[in-house]
Design a protein around this motif. Structure first.
Motif, PDB file in Angstrom:
ATOM      1  N   ALA A 190       5.252 -15.540  11.242  1.00  0.00           N
ATOM      2  CA  ALA A 190       4.616 -16.838  11.015  1.00  0.00           C
ATOM      3  C   ALA A 190       4.604 -17.667  12.300  1.00  0.00           C
ATOM      4  O   ALA A 190       3.621 -18.355  12.602  1.00  0.00           O
ATOM      5  CB  ALA A 190       5.341 -17.594   9.905  1.00  0.00           C
ATOM      6  N   LYS A 191       5.698 -17.591  13.058  1.00  0.00           N
ATOM      7  CA  LYS A 191       5.802 -18.334  14.310  1.00  0.00           C
ATOM      8  C   LYS A 191       4.753 -17.856  15.322  1.00  0.00           C
ATOM      9  O   LYS A 191       4.103 -18.662  15.986  1.00  0.00           O
ATOM     10  CB  LYS A 191       7.212 -18.134  14.868  1.00  0.00           C
TER      11      LYS A 191
ATOM     12  N   ARG B  88      -2.711 -19.761  16.796  1.00  0.00           N
ATOM     13  CA  ARG B  88      -3.656 -20.788  16.335  1.00  0.00           C
ATOM     14  C   ARG B  88      -3.622 -22.009  17.246  1.00  0.00           C
ATOM     15  O   ARG B  88      -4.651 -22.638  17.485  1.00  0.00           O
ATOM     16  CB  ARG B  88      -3.328 -21.218  14.903  1.00  0.00           C
ATOM     17  N   LYS B  89      -2.451 -22.356  17.750  1.00  0.00           N
ATOM     18  CA  LYS B  89      -2.314 -23.527  18.602  1.00  0.00           C
ATOM     19  C   LYS B  89      -3.081 -23.351  19.908  1.00  0.00           C
ATOM     20  O   LYS B  89      -3.629 -24.308  20.453  1.00  0.00           O
ATOM     21  CB  LYS B  89      -0.827 -23.776  18.889  1.00  0.00           C
ATOM     22  N   ASN B  90      -3.116 -22.121  20.414  1.00  0.00           N
ATOM     23  CA  ASN B  90      -3.778 -21.858  21.693  1.00  0.00           C
ATOM     24  C   ASN B  90      -5.288 -21.688  21.564  1.00  0.00           C
ATOM     25  O   ASN B  90      -5.973 -21.570  22.567  1.00  0.00           O
ATOM     26  CB  ASN B  90      -3.171 -20.617  22.350  1.00  0.00           C
TER      27      ASN B  90
END
Length: 178
Positions: free
Chosen positions: A77-78, A84-86
């Motif tokens: 999950a991390k 997704r953040k990038n």
């Protein structure tokens, strides 16, 4: 009578869910323990107070790994969250021009478009023809050409100016960073 069939299971099989007779086992440190019956592999996992997780069900025999399943799911999950953040979602921002736009208004619209392009977004440039302006599409093409020329250092014309009904549209995309 309806029958529900599970085509693909996103969740991995763990512990007692593993129904295969023989499995290839990898220990918690990544070392190969070889091919053994699933019951014996499950015993080894329980001795280490960990879970037996089937990580490659399509292999012959299936590959199982002895790991802490909760920790494994957390790490997965991390990693997905980090990916997704990038990501950068490219938006299409619109700049509306008019057929007889003044110099200062043109510069303002140009600076807005520059800001959008520097943020990595695409820009949709539009001109709406009203009333008798429809009789002068050449002037619209000229305004669009001039707008594209002023942004040539930071933008590529993705779609050239095209008259669609009462609107003339052109799409600009940011030039790739070198």
């Amino acid at each position: 009578m309806w029958r529900c069939l599970i085509i693909s299971n996103k969740e991995l099989q763990i512990n007692e869910e593993i129904r295969d007779r023989e499995v290839r086992v990898i220990d918690s440190n990544g070392g190969q323990l070889g091919i053994m019956p699933a019951a014996k592999a499950l015993e080894l996992a329980y001795e280490e107070d960990l879970d037996l997780v089937k990580i490659a069900p399509q292999a012959k025999p299936p590959v199982c790994k002895i790991i802490d399943y909760g920790k494994y799911r957390f790490e997965l999950a991390k990693r997905e969250k980090e990916a997704r953040k990038n990501q950068h979602i490219v938006e299409i921002k619109e700049v509306r021009l008019s057929l007889n736009i003044d110099v200062h208004d043109f510069e303002t619209k140009k600076s807005h478009a520059q800001r959008f392009l520097k943020e990595g977004n695409k820009v949709k440039v539009s001109i709406r023809f009203r009333g008798r302006e429809m009789g002068h599409p050449a002037q619209g093409y000229e305004v669009m050409r001039h707008f594209a020329e002023t942004l040539v250092e930071i933008a590529n014309v993705e779609k050239p100016a095209k008259l669609e009904g009462r609107n003339m549209l052109m799409f600009l995309a940011p030039k790739p960073a070198k």
